[in-house]
Each structure stands twice: as structure tokens, then as C-alpha cells.
Design a protein around this motif. Sequence first.
Motif, PDB file in Angstrom:
ATOM      1  N   LEU A 197       1.045  -1.244   0.019  1.00  0.00           N
ATOM      2  CA  LEU A 197       0.025   0.072   0.000  1.00  0.00           C
ATOM      3  C   LEU A 197       0.896   1.100  -0.141  1.00  0.00           C
ATOM      4  O   LEU A 197       1.753   1.250   0.792  1.00  0.00           O
ATOM      5  CB  LEU A 197      -0.850   0.026   1.228  1.00  0.00           C
ATOM      6  N   GLN A 198       0.784   2.178  -0.951  1.00  0.00           N
ATOM      7  CA  GLN A 198       1.262   3.374  -0.790  1.00  0.00           C
ATOM      8  C   GLN A 198       0.240   4.570  -0.839  1.00  0.00           C
ATOM      9  O   GLN A 198      -0.690   4.798  -1.413  1.00  0.00           O
ATOM     10  CB  GLN A 198       2.176   3.519  -2.518  1.00  0.00           C
ATOM     11  N   THR A 199       0.534   5.321   0.326  1.00  0.00           N
ATOM     12  CA  THR A 199      -0.462   6.415   0.531  1.00  0.00           C
ATOM     13  C   THR A 199      -0.145   7.480  -0.201  1.00  0.00           C
ATOM     14  O   THR A 199       0.816   7.770  -0.811  1.00  0.00           O
ATOM     15  CB  THR A 199      -0.315   6.693   2.223  1.00  0.00           C
ATOM     16  N   ALA A 200      -1.123   8.562   0.003  1.00  0.00           N
ATOM     17  CA  ALA A 200      -0.791   9.750  -0.853  1.00  0.00           C
ATOM     18  C   ALA A 200       0.163  10.468  -0.055  1.00  0.00           C
ATOM     19  O   ALA A 200       0.552  10.637   1.128  1.00  0.00           O
ATOM     20  CB  ALA A 200      -2.069  10.737  -0.713  1.00  0.00           C
ATOM     21  N   ASP A 201       0.773  11.446  -0.697  1.00  0.00           N
ATOM     22  CA  ASP A 201       1.941  12.182  -0.402  1.00  0.00           C
ATOM     23  C   ASP A 201       1.542  13.202   0.691  1.00  0.00           C
ATOM     24  O   ASP A 201       0.498  13.908   0.383  1.00  0.00           O
ATOM     25  CB  ASP A 201       2.712  12.758  -1.544  1.00  0.00           C
ATOM     26  N   VAL A 202       2.202  13.435   1.642  1.00  0.00           N
ATOM     27  CA  VAL A 202       1.907  14.404   2.821  1.00  0.00           C
ATOM     28  C   VAL A 202       3.386  15.225   2.799  1.00  0.00           C
ATOM     29  O   VAL A 202       4.335  14.884   3.263  1.00  0.00           O
ATOM     30  CB  VAL A 202       1.785  14.035   3.963  1.00  0.00           C
ATOM     31  N   SER A 203       3.405  16.414   2.079  1.00  0.00           N
ATOM     32  CA  SER A 203       4.544  17.174   2.034  1.00  0.00           C
ATOM     33  C   SER A 203       4.950  18.082   3.206  1.00  0.00           C
ATOM     34  O   SER A 203       3.968  18.520   3.831  1.00  0.00           O
ATOM     35  CB  SER A 203       4.565  18.043   0.874  1.00  0.00           C
ATOM     36  N   ASP A 204       6.266  18.159   3.605  1.00  0.00           N
ATOM     37  CA  ASP A 204       6.671  19.159   4.630  1.00  0.00           C
ATOM     38  C   ASP A 204       5.818  18.890   5.793  1.00  0.00           C
ATOM     39  O   ASP A 204       5.527  19.948   6.483  1.00  0.00           O
ATOM     40  CB  ASP A 204       6.430  20.608   3.983  1.00  0.00           C
ATOM     41  N   ASN A 205       5.818  17.550   6.358  1.00  0.00           N
ATOM     42  CA  ASN A 205       5.146  17.236   7.432  1.00  0.00           C
ATOM     43  C   ASN A 205       5.791  16.104   8.157  1.00  0.00           C
ATOM     44  O   ASN A 205       6.029  15.058   7.468  1.00  0.00           O
ATOM     45  CB  ASN A 205       3.709  16.804   7.325  1.00  0.00           C
ATOM     46  N   LEU A 206       6.298  16.566   9.393  1.00  0.00           N
ATOM     47  CA  LEU A 206       7.070  15.385  10.289  1.00  0.00           C
ATOM     48  C   LEU A 206       6.259  14.402  10.983  1.00  0.00           C
ATOM     49  O   LEU A 206       6.791  13.435  11.486  1.00  0.00           O
ATOM     50  CB  LEU A 206       8.121  15.916  11.162  1.00  0.00           C
ATOM     51  N   ASN A 207       4.959  14.651  11.133  1.00  0.00           N
ATOM     52  CA  ASN A 207       3.849  13.757  11.873  1.00  0.00           C
ATOM     53  C   ASN A 207       2.599  13.654  10.875  1.00  0.00           C
ATOM     54  O   ASN A 207       1.751  14.111  11.126  1.00  0.00           O
ATOM     55  CB  ASN A 207       3.420  14.416  13.018  1.00  0.00           C
ATOM     56  N   PRO A 208       2.695  13.161   9.561  1.00  0.00           N
ATOM     57  CA  PRO A 208       1.659  12.939   9.021  1.00  0.00           C
ATOM     58  C   PRO A 208       0.736  12.054   9.272  1.00  0.00           C
ATOM     59  O   PRO A 208       1.109  11.056  10.051  1.00  0.00           O
ATOM     60  CB  PRO A 208       2.496  12.313   7.636  1.00  0.00           C
ATOM     61  N   GLU A 209      -0.590  12.235   8.889  1.00  0.00           N
ATOM     62  CA  GLU A 209      -1.805  11.570   9.455  1.00  0.00           C
ATOM     63  C   GLU A 209      -2.593  11.398   7.811  1.00  0.00           C
ATOM     64  O   GLU A 209      -2.597  12.061   7.060  1.00  0.00           O
ATOM     65  CB  GLU A 209      -2.611  12.164  10.407  1.00  0.00           C
ATOM     66  N   TRP A 210      -3.128   9.832   8.206  1.00  0.00           N
ATOM     67  CA  TRP A 210      -4.041   9.494   6.857  1.00  0.00           C
ATOM     68  C   TRP A 210      -5.369   9.330   7.446  1.00  0.00           C
ATOM     69  O   TRP A 210      -5.300   8.567   8.536  1.00  0.00           O
ATOM     70  CB  TRP A 210      -3.325   8.482   6.038  1.00  0.00           C
ATOM     71  N   SER A 211      -6.427   9.167   6.819  1.00  0.00           N
ATOM     72  CA  SER A 211      -7.656   8.624   7.227  1.00  0.00           C
ATOM     73  C   SER A 211      -7.664   7.102   6.918  1.00  0.00           C
ATOM     74  O   SER A 211      -6.595   6.667   6.365  1.00  0.00           O
ATOM     75  CB  SER A 211      -8.787   9.313   6.387  1.00  0.00           C
ATOM     76  N   VAL A 212      -8.425   6.419   7.759  1.00  0.00           N
ATOM     77  CA  VAL A 212      -8.389   4.918   7.652  1.00  0.00           C
ATOM     78  C   VAL A 212      -8.614   4.720   6.171  1.00  0.00           C
ATOM     79  O   VAL A 212      -8.051   3.642   5.544  1.00  0.00           O
ATOM     80  CB  VAL A 212      -9.676   4.306   8.554  1.00  0.00           C
ATOM     81  N   ASP A 213      -9.572   5.284   5.371  1.00  0.00           N
ATOM     82  CA  ASP A 213      -9.829   4.963   3.877  1.00  0.00           C
ATOM     83  C   ASP A 213      -8.431   5.132   3.133  1.00  0.00           C
ATOM     84  O   ASP A 213      -8.303   4.449   2.087  1.00  0.00           O
ATOM     85  CB  ASP A 213     -10.937   6.117   3.371  1.00  0.00           C
ATOM     86  N   GLN A 214      -7.709   6.098   3.612  1.00  0.00           N
ATOM     87  CA  GLN A 214      -6.294   6.419   2.797  1.00  0.00           C
ATOM     88  C   GLN A 214      -5.245   5.480   3.089  1.00  0.00           C
ATOM     89  O   GLN A 214      -4.287   5.509   2.150  1.00  0.00           O
ATOM     90  CB  GLN A 214      -5.986   7.848   3.034  1.00  0.00           C
ATOM     91  N   ALA A 215      -5.370   4.816   4.090  1.00  0.00           N
ATOM     92  CA  ALA A 215      -4.210   3.786   4.436  1.00  0.00           C
ATOM     93  C   ALA A 215      -4.646   2.549   4.946  1.00  0.00           C
ATOM     94  O   ALA A 215      -4.277   2.057   6.103  1.00  0.00           O
ATOM     95  CB  ALA A 215      -3.475   4.503   5.659  1.00  0.00           C
ATOM     96  N   THR A 216      -5.651   1.957   4.430  1.00  0.00           N
ATOM     97  CA  THR A 216      -6.064   0.737   4.618  1.00  0.00           C
ATOM     98  C   THR A 216      -5.674  -0.320   3.400  1.00  0.00           C
ATOM     99  O   THR A 216      -5.903  -0.014   2.248  1.00  0.00           O
ATOM    100  CB  THR A 216      -7.779   0.467   4.988  1.00  0.00           C
ATOM    101  N   ALA A 217      -5.372  -1.610   3.841  1.00  0.00           N
ATOM    102  CA  ALA A 217      -5.157  -2.585   2.996  1.00  0.00           C
ATOM    103  C   ALA A 217      -5.722  -3.796   3.513  1.00  0.00           C
ATOM    104  O   ALA A 217      -5.638  -3.912   4.592  1.00  0.00           O
ATOM    105  CB  ALA A 217      -3.416  -2.872   2.832  1.00  0.00           C
ATOM    106  N   LYS A 218      -6.263  -4.605   2.370  1.00  0.00           N
ATOM    107  CA  LYS A 218      -7.092  -5.808   2.848  1.00  0.00           C
ATOM    108  C   LYS A 218      -6.094  -6.945   2.632  1.00  0.00           C
ATOM    109  O   LYS A 218      -5.600  -6.967   1.556  1.00  0.00           O
ATOM    110  CB  LYS A 218      -8.269  -5.881   2.227  1.00  0.00           C
ATOM    111  N   LEU A 219      -5.916  -7.708   3.422  1.00  0.00           N
ATOM    112  CA  LEU A 219      -4.650  -8.877   3.577  1.00  0.00           C
ATOM    113  C   LEU A 219      -5.631 -10.200   3.819  1.00  0.00           C
ATOM    114  O   LEU A 219      -6.332 -10.411   4.436  1.00  0.00           O
ATOM    115  CB  LEU A 219      -3.611  -8.882   4.435  1.00  0.00           C
ATOM    116  N   THR A 220      -5.445 -11.273   2.987  1.00  0.00           N
ATOM    117  CA  THR A 220      -5.917 -12.584   3.037  1.00  0.00           C
ATOM    118  C   THR A 220      -4.755 -13.484   3.731  1.00  0.00           C
ATOM    119  O   THR A 220      -3.883 -13.677   3.149  1.00  0.00           O
ATOM    120  CB  THR A 220      -6.496 -13.115   1.816  1.00  0.00           C
ATOM    121  N   ILE A 221      -5.080 -13.844   4.830  1.00  0.00           N
ATOM    122  CA  ILE A 221      -3.816 -14.751   5.611  1.00  0.00           C
ATOM    123  C   ILE A 221      -4.580 -16.317   5.761  1.00  0.00           C
ATOM    124  O   ILE A 221      -5.625 -16.471   6.575  1.00  0.00           O
ATOM    125  CB  ILE A 221      -3.457 -14.213   6.873  1.00  0.00           C
ATOM    126  N   PRO A 222      -4.015 -17.150   5.059  1.00  0.00           N
ATOM    127  CA  PRO A 222      -4.388 -18.457   5.530  1.00  0.00           C
ATOM    128  C   PRO A 222      -4.155 -18.959   6.817  1.00  0.00           C
ATOM    129  O   PRO A 222      -3.108 -18.656   7.538  1.00  0.00           O
ATOM    130  CB  PRO A 222      -3.731 -19.329   4.412  1.00  0.00           C
TER     131      PRO A 222
END
Length: 103
Positions: free
Chosen positions: A1-26
Motif C-alpha cells: 500500500l502506498q499512501t498519498a504524499d504529505v509534503s513538509d510534515n514530520l507527523n503525517p496522518e491519513w484517514s483509515v480510507d487512505q491507509a487501509t490494505a486488505k490482506l488474506t492470511i491463510p
Amino acid sequence: LQTADVSDNLNPEWSVDQATAKLTIPRSACDVAGAAVTVQVWDMDTTGQGDFLGQVALPVKALFANDASVIGEHTRDLEPRDGEKDKEIAKAGKGKLGTITVI
């Protein structure tokens, strides 16, 4: 998963929708000693290779067991890669690479 770029920020935050990956683990992954889902955090540069910032390993067995120490919202310290020590952190004497909140 690659999130959207957050420029010039040492403490970036993303919404759950922007930083969620679905994994299938057996479920059979629970039988593998030390099996974990590893989340790595990188600072990607516009040119060249990105900078590794740290990682968090989530044990597969705990994920399947709905272990409260892994499931739910938790802020965890980022760890260096196995066998590596972050040079900048060591120079600055800060002691930790940063944190990530895993939901």
C-alpha cells in the motif's frame, strides 16, 4: 500500500480510507513459528530511493486469536530492520524511530 504524499510534515496522518490494505492470511500461517505481518514505513523521495523509517511486526497467531494486544487501535513504536541500527536516531540519541497507529 502506498499512501498519498504529505509534503513538509514530520507527523503525517491519513484517514483509515487512505491507509487501509486488505490482506488474506491463510489460517495455516498460524502453524508457522514466528509468522508475522510486517508493516514498513518509508519516506519516499521524488528522486532516487526512499528512506526506511521503521517497521512493526504483527504476530499472525495473535491476529487470528483476536488478541487485544494486536487487534484494535494501538500505537506502536517503529523498530529498525533486523540487524540494523538507524544511524540518524543513534546520532541524535532520541532512542526511537517514531510511532505508527495500527487499527
